[in-house]
Design an enzyme around this catalytic site. Structure first.
Site, PDB file in Angstrom:
ATOM      1  N   LEU A 336       0.496  -0.905  -0.286  1.00 16.63           N
ATOM      2  CA  LEU A 336      -0.201   0.192  -0.163  1.00 16.63           C
ATOM      3  C   LEU A 336       0.538   1.649  -0.041  1.00 16.63           C
ATOM      4  O   LEU A 336       0.220   2.217  -0.480  1.00 16.63           O
ATOM      5  CB  LEU A 336      -0.890   0.209   1.105  1.00 16.63           C
ATOM      6  CG  LEU A 336      -1.792  -0.909   1.368  1.00 16.63           C
ATOM      7  CD1 LEU A 336      -2.437  -1.452   2.660  1.00 16.63           C
ATOM      8  CD2 LEU A 336      -3.293  -0.741   0.167  1.00 16.63           C
ATOM      9  N   GLY A 337       2.056   1.010   0.678  1.00 17.84           N
ATOM     10  CA  GLY A 337       2.862   1.982   0.977  1.00 17.84           C
ATOM     11  C   GLY A 337       4.397   1.990   1.434  1.00 17.84           C
ATOM     12  O   GLY A 337       3.581   0.977   2.606  1.00 17.84           O
ATOM     13  N   GLY A 339       7.168   3.827   4.506  1.00 16.61           N
ATOM     14  CA  GLY A 339       6.993   5.386   4.561  1.00 16.61           C
ATOM     15  C   GLY A 339       8.810   4.504   5.603  1.00 16.61           C
ATOM     16  O   GLY A 339       9.539   3.685   5.384  1.00 16.61           O
ATOM     17  N   GLY A 340       8.708   5.900   6.205  1.00 21.58           N
ATOM     18  CA  GLY A 340      10.238   6.210   6.858  1.00 21.58           C
ATOM     19  C   GLY A 340      10.535   4.264   7.779  1.00 21.58           C
ATOM     20  O   GLY A 340      11.792   4.000   7.818  1.00 21.58           O
ATOM     21  N   PHE A 341       9.941   3.824   8.177  1.00 32.48           N
ATOM     22  CA  PHE A 341       9.954   2.993   9.633  1.00 32.48           C
ATOM     23  C   PHE A 341       9.502   1.639   8.687  1.00 32.48           C
ATOM     24  O   PHE A 341       9.586   0.748   9.574  1.00 32.48           O
ATOM     25  CB  PHE A 341       9.065   3.632  10.698  1.00 32.48           C
ATOM     26  CG  PHE A 341      10.138   4.301  10.794  1.00 32.48           C
ATOM     27  CD1 PHE A 341      11.099   5.270  11.369  1.00 32.48           C
ATOM     28  CD2 PHE A 341       9.214   6.279  10.925  1.00 32.48           C
ATOM     29  CE1 PHE A 341      11.353   6.458  11.460  1.00 32.48           C
ATOM     30  CE2 PHE A 341       9.464   7.061  11.924  1.00 32.48           C
ATOM     31  CZ  PHE A 341      10.848   7.199  11.669  1.00 32.48           C
ATOM     32  N   GLY A 342       8.918   1.356   7.283  1.00 32.76           N
ATOM     33  CA  GLY A 342       9.009   0.252   7.271  1.00 32.76           C
ATOM     34  C   GLY A 342       7.215   0.574   6.370  1.00 32.76           C
ATOM     35  O   GLY A 342       7.505   1.095   5.255  1.00 32.76           O
ATOM     36  N   VAL A 344       3.966  -0.887   4.496  1.00 30.83           N
ATOM     37  CA  VAL A 344       2.432  -1.127   4.210  1.00 30.83           C
ATOM     38  C   VAL A 344       1.631  -2.396   3.790  1.00 30.83           C
ATOM     39  O   VAL A 344       1.865  -1.728   2.023  1.00 30.83           O
ATOM     40  CB  VAL A 344       1.402   0.122   4.924  1.00 30.83           C
ATOM     41  CG1 VAL A 344       0.216  -0.083   5.449  1.00 30.83           C
ATOM     42  CG2 VAL A 344       2.072   0.965   5.780  1.00 30.83           C
ATOM     43  N   LYS A 357       1.380  -2.909   8.730  1.00 27.09           N
ATOM     44  CA  LYS A 357       2.779  -2.563   9.214  1.00 27.09           C
ATOM     45  C   LYS A 357       4.238  -3.598   9.258  1.00 27.09           C
ATOM     46  O   LYS A 357       4.316  -3.460  10.505  1.00 27.09           O
ATOM     47  CB  LYS A 357       2.956  -1.056   9.644  1.00 27.09           C
ATOM     48  CG  LYS A 357       4.341  -0.229   8.822  1.00 27.09           C
ATOM     49  CD  LYS A 357       4.072   0.951   9.569  1.00 27.09           C
ATOM     50  CE  LYS A 357       4.783   1.097  10.779  1.00 27.09           C
ATOM     51  NZ  LYS A 357       4.599   2.858  11.627  1.00 27.09           N
ATOM     52  N   ASP A 460       3.985  13.654  14.678  1.00 23.06           N
ATOM     53  CA  ASP A 460       4.771  13.570  13.282  1.00 23.06           C
ATOM     54  C   ASP A 460       3.086  13.932  12.145  1.00 23.06           C
ATOM     55  O   ASP A 460       3.162  12.812  11.631  1.00 23.06           O
ATOM     56  CB  ASP A 460       5.158  12.480  12.639  1.00 23.06           C
ATOM     57  CG  ASP A 460       6.063  12.670  11.844  1.00 23.06           C
ATOM     58  OD1 ASP A 460       6.063  13.225  11.219  1.00 23.06           O
ATOM     59  OD2 ASP A 460       6.220  11.056  11.025  1.00 23.06           O
TER      60      ASP A 460
END
Ligand SMILES: *[C@@H]1O[C@H](CO)[C@@H](O)[C@H](O)[C@H]1NC(C)=O
Ligand SMILES: *[C@@H]1O[C@H](CO)[C@@H](O)[C@H](O)[C@H]1NC(C)=O
Ligand SMILES: *[C@@H]1O[C@H](CO)[C@@H](O)[C@H](O)[C@H]1NC(C)=O
Ligand SMILES: *[C@@H]1O[C@H](CO)[C@@H](O)[C@H](O)[C@H]1NC(C)=O
Ligand SMILES: *[C@@H]1O[C@H](CO)[C@@H](O)[C@H](O)[C@H]1NC(C)=O
Ligand SMILES: *[C@@H]1O[C@H](CO)[C@@H](O)[C@H](O)[C@H]1NC(C)=O
Ligand SMILES: *[C@@H]1O[C@H](CO)[C@@H](O)[C@H](O)[C@H]1NC(C)=O
Ligand SMILES: *[C@@H]1O[C@H](CO)[C@@H](O)[C@H](O)[C@H]1NC(C)=O
Ligand SMILES: *[C@@H]1O[C@H](CO)[C@@H](O)[C@H](O)[C@H]1NC(C)=O
Ligand SMILES: *[C@@H]1O[C@H](CO)[C@@H](O)[C@H](O)[C@H]1NC(C)=O
Ligand SMILES: *[C@@H]1O[C@H](CO)[C@@H](O)[C@H](O)[C@H]1NC(C)=O
Length: 655
Positions: A336-337, A339-342, A344, A357, A460
């Site tokens: 799905l996407g 991000g900085g930490f993983g 999804v 995630k 954030d």
């Protein structure tokens, strides 16, 4: 993978043992002996190479009376090893020509333990033995003699082939005369000696294969008479009568044998032992690695599970297998996407859509975010927060399970960015929807700041962290940076780790390196401006490029009374001017440079519901003054600044 490489190792080791124990068969083929032949392989004992042939007992000075000589191949031939016996074939062409009438004694093909010439082996001894060693078993030699002189009683005649073992007396001899062969005639004769490990067979014939072929065969166990390794070659002698003993070509071939079958253990035990050692090594390495990793992990995150379980409404713990099944083993198709930490992934649990995630592995940061997220969001319940369903920590996988948000994140709609590669145009969000989204985020933030047991700073807030449910209601997500503060500790309204996303960070953050309720409000203000303007926040980190910031841009428009110019052009007439000015003013107020001038989320909510007017906003953007004294920050300020604690800014990448 590890197992197959282990197998390879054992195999290679076995192969090594094999090659170590396998004697390389000896194999050569000299079709001629020209004067320039490479002589390094030959051991010449009173013999040499001349006139295109090996000359045994050939003396270039001319005097060859009472001579013996040997011509040996330098490399030894492994005849046997334990119970294993080599076989060999050797073919050579001889030419014996008498220099006297009658000629000399004869020539022999020999296999010998001794690479020296026995003393006084001239005359009848043919260079094979001498009078002392003859028949007394000390001479380890087997010879096929081509005798051209009847020197003693046992000799058949002066033209015969014999097989001698440790003696000049033949075990078996055969005259060549009946085959039309005269050894000392100076003609070429082809000889083949075969040993098949049981019988020794000798063939003598004309080189042109005409006429009869003599054959002589006898059972012979060379192992009984010779050492494991022997020298090969020729010997010859002359007496008072002389002759030239020539060998004009020489071929030799033998079979491989294993050096020592009694060393069978070498075959089995060494590879087995090596295998065991290797296995043990691999196993202990793996154990050590896992153990070390576990220890490291546990050091940094004591009782990760306990920590999570201790929170009031502990979310469900999932098994890794369940989540792997749900996401098709984290199939990239379900992504799905990122991000900085993983990353999804979309998943299906039962008949319910979920978002999983997967926190980036080996990221210390990632694990902190993981705990923060599971512990904070897990204990919160609000209609405008993304609902955490569960978590999983197994095999170094850190996974968080959320309810699935069919409409994805807000930034897609605001900035018109579909999934990478797809130029998909998202439907434009109408004004009413945008207003609802802003209200939703405000409610969520108010809940975090004032509504729940422990005050939570989100830290954030940004468009990509606002998810939209099927009705386009805002759901605040990604609590990776969130920190819980004890509500009771009124003095501690801040947390001291700089984090967030450039463009959403309040100006004082760069000086204090502290997250506060007011920094969350600032980020919310930026978000409000974004939602109304459909414009990215710009980067205000680059100090000399301040004007890129949406806040500066809008405040400039505001001071010129043209704030409506900023409204997203895609709204096309769907405009409630009064409401928009109200919301934009509120957004700017949240982005007030001085933290204590920013409204609280409570006030924000009241303005949005029209219960209150927007806070007063100066026409000119006030200068950022420091120290400013936000109400919730007073106690810390002095000591912090006195200590000069300005944490250098490190950019933290958001989504
Ligand atoms: C030896 O080498 C020659 C030339 O290469 C070849 O003609 C002959 O067949 C070889 N002898 C044997 C027994 O292989
Ligand atoms: C060769 O040896 C024999 C006896 O072994 C001897 O009678 C003879 O003189 C020797 N010949 C030469 C040239 O030394
Ligand atoms: C070699 O021996 C033959 C008889 O076998 C004889 O006729 C000939 O003369 C001998 N050659 C020499 C050089 O003595
Ligand atoms: C056997 O030969 C060796 C070496 O030439 C010698 O020393 C020994 O006396 C001989 N033995 C007999 C019984 O002739
Ligand atoms: C045999 O050797 C002698 C002496 O080297 C030589 O004269 C003769 O021609 C050889 N015979 C053949 C058939 O090559
Ligand atoms: C070879 O040896 C075997 C056994 O030692 C024997 O039975 C056979 O007859 C021999 N063959 C020849 C051609 O001598
Ligand atoms: C084969 O060689 C022998 C002696 O070298 C000779 O007498 C005979 O004529 C030869 N036969 C053929 C067919 O060349
Ligand atoms: C050996 O010689 C004998 C008699 O000449 C013959 O019958 C036999 O077939 C020969 N054997 C081989 C292997 O050439
Ligand atoms: C041949 O020699 C080997 C090694 O000495 C021995 O093991 C084997 O029994 C012998 N074979 C015969 C037939 O004598
Ligand atoms: C020797 O020659 C025989 C007959 O041609 C063959 O069967 C055998 O394999 C050969 N052995 C070697 C070691 O070349
Ligand atoms: C030599 O002997 C080996 C083993 O018997 C055989 O495989 C190989 O073909 C032989 N080589 C020649 C040139 O005959």
């Amino acid at each position: 993978m590890q197992f197959s490489s282990l197998q390879t190792c054992v195999f290679l080791l076995a192969l090594l043992c094999d090659t170590l124990t396998r004697a390389r068969c000896l194999n050569f083929n000299y079709t001629a002996f020209p004067d320039n032949v490479d002589g390094t392989y030959f051991n010449r004992l009173n013999s040499g190479i001349a006139k295109g042939a090996i000359q045994v007992t050939y003396d270039l000075s001319g005097a060859i009376d009472n001579q013996s000589g040997r011509f040996l191949y330098k490399k030894q031939f492994r005849l046997w090893s334990g119970g294993n016996k080599a076989s060999f074939n050797s073919t050579f062409v001889i030419n014996i020509s008498n220099k006297t009438n009658p000629g000399g004694e004869g020539l022999a093909f020999i296999l010998t333990a001794d690479d020296t010439l026995p003393e006084e082996s001239y005359g009848q001894w043919l260079g094979i033995v001498n009078k002392n060693s003859n028949s007394n078993g000390t001479a380890k030699i087997v010879a096929v003699e081509f005798d051209t002189s009847k020197s003693y009683e046992q000799d058949l005649d002066d033209n015969h082939v014999g097989v001698d073992v440790s003696s000049i007396y033949s075990l078996r001899q055969e005259s060549l005369t009946s085959y039309g062969i005269k050894l000392s005639s100076g003609l070429d004769y082809k000889v083949t000696v075969q040993y098949d490990s049981r019988n020794l067979t000798v063939f003598v014939s004309q080189t042109n294969e005409t006429g009869k072929q003599m054959n002589l065969s006898l059972p012979l166990n060379l192992s009984d008479h010779l050492p494991e390794k022997v020298y090969l070659g020729f010997s010859a002698s002359t007496g008072t009568n002389t002759q030239l003993n020539c060998v004009k070509s020489w071929y030799f071939n033998s079979s491989d044998i294993h050096e020592n079958p009694n060393l069978l253990w070498v075959w089995i035990i060494i590879p087995a032992a090596a295998g065991v050692v290797l296995l043990a090594g691999v196993a202990s390495y793996l154990y050590w690695r896992r153990h070390l990793e576990k220890e490291l992990l546990e050091d940094a995150y004591p009782r990760i599970e306990e920590e999570i379980r201790s929170t009031s409404m502990a979310p469900k713990k999932f098994k890794l297998k369940e989540l792997q099944r749900a996401t098709g083993r984290f199939n990239p198709k379900n992504k799905l996407g990122k991000g900085g930490f993983g990353t999804v992934y979309k998943g299906l649990l039962g008949n319910k859509d979920i978002a999983v995630k997967r926190v980036s592995k080996n990221s210390r940061q990632g694990k902190q975010e993981f705990i923060a997220e599971v512990t904070t969001i897990g204990s919160l319940r609000h209609k405008n927060l993304v609902k955490l369903i569960g978590w999983c920590y197994e095999s170094h996988e850190l996974l968080i399970v959320y309810e699935f948000m069919p409409n994805g994140s807000l930034d897609r709609f605001l900035f018109g960015e579909g999934k990478l590669g797809e130029e998909m145009e998202e439907p434009t969000l109408g004004w009413q929807r945008r207003h609802t989204i802003i209200s939703g985020v405000a409610q969520a933030l108010d809940y975090l700041h004032n509504g729940c047991e422990k005050r939570v700073l989100h830290r954030d807030i940004k468009a990509s962290n606002i998810m939209l449910d099927s009705d386009f209601n805002a759901r605040l997500g990604d609590f990776g940076l969130a920190r819980t503060l004890q509500q009771s500790e009124e003095t501690h309204h801040s947390t001291k780790e700089i984090a967030g996303t450039p463009g959403y960070m309040a100006p004082e953050t760069f000086l204090t390196a502290r997250a506060t309720v007011e920094t969350d409000v600032y980020a919310f203000g930026v978000l409000v401006l974004e939602v109304v303007c459909g414009r990215r926040p710009g980067n205000q980190i680059e100090q000399n490029n301040y004007n890129n910031s949406i806040v500066y841009w809008l405040w400039d428009l505001y001071s010129r009374g043209r704030v409506l110019d900023a409204v997203d052009s895609r709204l096309e007439g769907d405009i409630d001017a009064d409401d928009m000015v109200r919301v934009l003013t509120l957004g700017l107020a949240c982005c007030h440079p001085n933290p204590h001038q920013r409204p609280s989320m409570r006030t924000v909510l009241k303005v949005l519901t029209r219960e209150a007017d927007p806070p007063f906003l100066p026409t000119e953007r006030p200068a950022f003054v420091w120290p400013s004294m936000p109400p919730s920050f007073k106690e810390d300020t002095n000591s912090d600044l006195a200590g000069g604690r300005l944490t250098p800014f490190t950019e933290i990448t958001g989504r």
